[in-house]
Design an enzyme around this catalytic site. Structure first.
Site, PDB file in Angstrom:
ATOM      1  N   LYS A  38      12.518 -49.973  16.712  1.00  0.00           N
ATOM      2  CA  LYS A  38      11.420 -50.047  15.757  1.00  0.00           C
ATOM      3  C   LYS A  38      11.946 -50.297  14.345  1.00  0.00           C
ATOM      4  O   LYS A  38      11.219 -50.670  13.455  1.00  0.00           O
ATOM      5  CB  LYS A  38      10.661 -48.703  15.740  1.00  0.00           C
ATOM      6  CG  LYS A  38      10.142 -48.260  17.093  1.00  0.00           C
ATOM      7  CD  LYS A  38       9.532 -46.840  16.938  1.00  0.00           C
ATOM      8  CE  LYS A  38       9.274 -46.241  18.288  1.00  0.00           C
ATOM      9  NZ  LYS A  38       8.893 -44.818  18.174  1.00  0.00           N
ATOM     10  N   GLY A  39      13.237 -50.057  14.170  1.00  0.00           N
ATOM     11  CA  GLY A  39      13.807 -50.016  12.832  1.00  0.00           C
ATOM     12  C   GLY A  39      13.664 -51.271  12.000  1.00  0.00           C
ATOM     13  O   GLY A  39      13.608 -51.206  10.776  1.00  0.00           O
ATOM     14  N   GLU A  93      17.541 -57.645  12.501  1.00  0.00           N
ATOM     15  CA  GLU A  93      17.953 -56.274  12.818  1.00  0.00           C
ATOM     16  C   GLU A  93      18.053 -55.465  11.535  1.00  0.00           C
ATOM     17  O   GLU A  93      18.356 -56.000  10.464  1.00  0.00           O
ATOM     18  CB  GLU A  93      19.295 -56.338  13.577  1.00  0.00           C
ATOM     19  CG  GLU A  93      19.928 -55.026  13.934  1.00  0.00           C
ATOM     20  CD  GLU A  93      19.117 -54.138  14.879  1.00  0.00           C
ATOM     21  OE1 GLU A  93      17.947 -53.845  14.548  1.00  0.00           O
ATOM     22  OE2 GLU A  93      19.655 -53.698  15.908  1.00  0.00           O
ATOM     23  N   ASP A  94      17.800 -54.172  11.648  1.00  0.00           N
ATOM     24  CA  ASP A  94      17.877 -53.308  10.477  1.00  0.00           C
ATOM     25  C   ASP A  94      19.319 -53.059  10.040  1.00  0.00           C
ATOM     26  O   ASP A  94      19.661 -53.200   8.883  1.00  0.00           O
ATOM     27  CB  ASP A  94      17.160 -51.971  10.748  1.00  0.00           C
ATOM     28  CG  ASP A  94      17.534 -51.361  12.103  1.00  0.00           C
ATOM     29  OD1 ASP A  94      18.451 -51.884  12.776  1.00  0.00           O
ATOM     30  OD2 ASP A  94      16.919 -50.354  12.489  1.00  0.00           O
ATOM     31  N   ASP A  97      25.951 -51.417  13.262  1.00  0.00           N
ATOM     32  CA  ASP A  97      26.859 -50.278  13.161  1.00  0.00           C
ATOM     33  C   ASP A  97      28.102 -50.601  14.005  1.00  0.00           C
ATOM     34  O   ASP A  97      28.960 -51.360  13.566  1.00  0.00           O
ATOM     35  CB  ASP A  97      26.095 -49.040  13.655  1.00  0.00           C
ATOM     36  CG  ASP A  97      26.826 -47.743  13.432  1.00  0.00           C
ATOM     37  OD1 ASP A  97      27.765 -47.715  12.637  1.00  0.00           O
ATOM     38  OD2 ASP A  97      26.463 -46.730  14.058  1.00  0.00           O
ATOM     39  N   LYS A 125      27.246 -51.980   8.351  1.00  0.00           N
ATOM     40  CA  LYS A 125      28.260 -50.916   8.222  1.00  0.00           C
ATOM     41  C   LYS A 125      29.555 -51.475   8.778  1.00  0.00           C
ATOM     42  O   LYS A 125      29.977 -51.138   9.889  1.00  0.00           O
ATOM     43  CB  LYS A 125      27.839 -49.722   9.079  1.00  0.00           C
ATOM     44  CG  LYS A 125      27.103 -48.637   8.361  1.00  0.00           C
ATOM     45  CD  LYS A 125      27.079 -47.381   9.227  1.00  0.00           C
ATOM     46  CE  LYS A 125      25.684 -46.839   9.318  1.00  0.00           C
ATOM     47  NZ  LYS A 125      25.611 -45.646  10.184  1.00  0.00           N
ATOM     48  N   PHE A 146      25.113 -42.223   7.347  1.00  0.00           N
ATOM     49  CA  PHE A 146      23.867 -42.273   8.107  1.00  0.00           C
ATOM     50  C   PHE A 146      22.720 -42.463   7.122  1.00  0.00           C
ATOM     51  O   PHE A 146      22.501 -41.636   6.241  1.00  0.00           O
ATOM     52  CB  PHE A 146      23.663 -40.998   8.927  1.00  0.00           C
ATOM     53  CG  PHE A 146      22.502 -41.131   9.862  1.00  0.00           C
ATOM     54  CD1 PHE A 146      22.631 -41.816  11.065  1.00  0.00           C
ATOM     55  CD2 PHE A 146      21.256 -40.621   9.521  1.00  0.00           C
ATOM     56  CE1 PHE A 146      21.546 -41.976  11.917  1.00  0.00           C
ATOM     57  CE2 PHE A 146      20.164 -40.780  10.371  1.00  0.00           C
ATOM     58  CZ  PHE A 146      20.312 -41.456  11.561  1.00  0.00           C
ATOM     59  N   ASP A 153      15.123 -44.360  10.893  1.00  0.00           N
ATOM     60  CA  ASP A 153      14.632 -42.986  11.061  1.00  0.00           C
ATOM     61  C   ASP A 153      15.739 -41.967  11.270  1.00  0.00           C
ATOM     62  O   ASP A 153      16.885 -42.312  11.577  1.00  0.00           O
ATOM     63  CB  ASP A 153      13.706 -42.912  12.279  1.00  0.00           C
ATOM     64  CG  ASP A 153      14.491 -42.967  13.598  1.00  0.00           C
ATOM     65  OD1 ASP A 153      15.377 -43.835  13.723  1.00  0.00           O
ATOM     66  OD2 ASP A 153      14.235 -42.130  14.472  1.00  0.00           O
ATOM     67  N   ARG A 159      10.869 -43.207   8.269  1.00  0.00           N
ATOM     68  CA  ARG A 159      10.804 -44.670   8.387  1.00  0.00           C
ATOM     69  C   ARG A 159      10.011 -45.302   7.245  1.00  0.00           C
ATOM     70  O   ARG A 159      10.282 -46.425   6.838  1.00  0.00           O
ATOM     71  CB  ARG A 159      10.129 -45.078   9.713  1.00  0.00           C
ATOM     72  CG  ARG A 159      10.954 -44.830  10.951  1.00  0.00           C
ATOM     73  CD  ARG A 159      10.366 -45.608  12.121  1.00  0.00           C
ATOM     74  NE  ARG A 159      10.811 -45.125  13.416  1.00  0.00           N
ATOM     75  CZ  ARG A 159      11.943 -45.499  14.014  1.00  0.00           C
ATOM     76  NH1 ARG A 159      12.749 -46.349  13.428  1.00  0.00           N
ATOM     77  NH2 ARG A 159      12.267 -45.020  15.198  1.00  0.00           N
TER      78      ARG A 159
HETATM   79  P1  5GP Z   1      25.126 -50.366  17.054  1.00  0.00           P
HETATM   80  O1  5GP Z   1      24.867 -50.805  18.452  1.00  0.00           O
HETATM   81  O2  5GP Z   1      25.444 -51.471  16.097  1.00  0.00           O
HETATM   82  O3  5GP Z   1      26.133 -49.248  16.982  1.00  0.00           O
HETATM   83  O4  5GP Z   1      23.816 -49.623  16.577  1.00  0.00           O
HETATM   84  C1  5GP Z   1      22.724 -50.243  16.083  1.00  0.00           C
HETATM   85  C2  5GP Z   1      21.561 -49.304  16.063  1.00  0.00           C
HETATM   86  O5  5GP Z   1      21.953 -47.942  15.807  1.00  0.00           O
HETATM   87  C3  5GP Z   1      20.626 -49.667  14.926  1.00  0.00           C
HETATM   88  O6  5GP Z   1      19.699 -50.634  15.321  1.00  0.00           O
HETATM   89  C4  5GP Z   1      19.989 -48.330  14.594  1.00  0.00           C
HETATM   90  O7  5GP Z   1      18.894 -48.121  15.460  1.00  0.00           O
HETATM   91  C5  5GP Z   1      21.068 -47.315  14.914  1.00  0.00           C
HETATM   92  N1  5GP Z   1      21.793 -46.915  13.698  1.00  0.00           N
HETATM   93  C6  5GP Z   1      23.063 -47.222  13.380  1.00  0.00           C
HETATM   94  N2  5GP Z   1      23.415 -46.695  12.190  1.00  0.00           N
HETATM   95  C7  5GP Z   1      22.309 -46.050  11.732  1.00  0.00           C
HETATM   96  C8  5GP Z   1      22.030 -45.301  10.521  1.00  0.00           C
HETATM   97  O8  5GP Z   1      22.842 -45.132   9.600  1.00  0.00           O
HETATM   98  N3  5GP Z   1      20.774 -44.791  10.411  1.00  0.00           N
HETATM   99  C9  5GP Z   1      19.830 -44.929  11.387  1.00  0.00           C
HETATM  100  N4  5GP Z   1      18.629 -44.373  11.150  1.00  0.00           N
HETATM  101  N5  5GP Z   1      20.056 -45.621  12.527  1.00  0.00           N
HETATM  102  C10 5GP Z   1      21.280 -46.172  12.697  1.00  0.00           C
END
Ligand code: 5GP
Length: 178
Positions: A38-39, A93-94, A97, A125, A146, A153, A159
């Site tokens: 949803k982000g 994408e939001d 990470d 990140k 974070f 969220d 959010r």
């Molecule tokens: P990845 O697969 O790149 O590790 O993770 C991506 C997803 O992890 C993002 O779409 C998000 O939902 C969540 N995520 C990663 N870092 C953060 C953060 O700092 N805050 C929040 N709220 N969600 C995060």
């Protein structure tokens, strides 16, 4: 709660990204913008309202299996409604990470026959990356913190904040998520 990226900075950067995307897709009549629920919703709406190129929209929703065991395994909870065969796909994408979620989705989009696939991410990140993901349009690089707000969220809260903030659980003035 500490504001990391104020609303004005988000608006300014999103306008820049929209101008760049508009230029790059000016010749395309088959752009499909795909948001990851949803982000990415807040970012996606603000970005797409500024685009002039013709486009369709669709959504994915994913969740990871137990991250401690196999972080690369991503489950699709909601799949696309549209066919993307032969389309120019822009994945929105939001935050990127570790990169596992995005890499899985990008591979799937290519496998389904998209003509081109690009990634637009509001936050990067970079220091947390475990698998390589090319971000074609990047809003901001942030530290390994974070963050919440503007779609992101903490346990489904925060959010709707109009800015990106760092949740400091040790701070005495953190609003309760309940
Ligand atoms: P990845 O697969 O790149 O590790 O993770 C991506 C997803 O992890 C993002 O779409 C998000 O939902 C969540 N995520 C990663 N870092 C953060 C953060 O700092 N805050 C929040 N709220 N969600 C995060």
């Amino acid at each position: 709660m500490r504001i990391l990226i104020p609303q004005e900075d988000l608006e300014r950067r999103i306008a820049e990204l929209a101008a760049e995307i508009d230029r790059d897709y000016a010749a395309s009549d088959r752009l499909v913008c795909i948001g990851v629920l949803k982000g990415s919703v807040f970012f996606m709406v603000d970005l797409l309202k500024r685009l002039k190129v013709p486009l369709a929209i669709d959504f994915f929703q994913t969740s990871s299996y137990g991250s401690s065991t196999s972080p690369g395994e991503v489950r699709i909870r909601k799949d696309l409604d549209l066919s993307i065969r032969g389309k120019d796909v822009l994945l929105i994408e939001d935050i990127v990470d570790t990169g596992y979620t995005l890499r899985t989705i990008l591979d799937l989009l290519r496998f389904r026959g998209a003509r081109s696939v690009r990634l637009c991410a509001l936050l990067d990140k970079a220091a947390a990356r475990e698998v390589e993901v090319k971000i074609d349009y990047r809003g901001f690089e942030i530290e390994k913190l974070f963050v919440v707000g503007y779609g992101l969220d903490f346990d489904e809260h925060y959010r709707n904040l109009p800015y990106i903030a760092v949740l400091d659980e040790d701070a005495p003035d953190v609003p309760s998520p309940s």
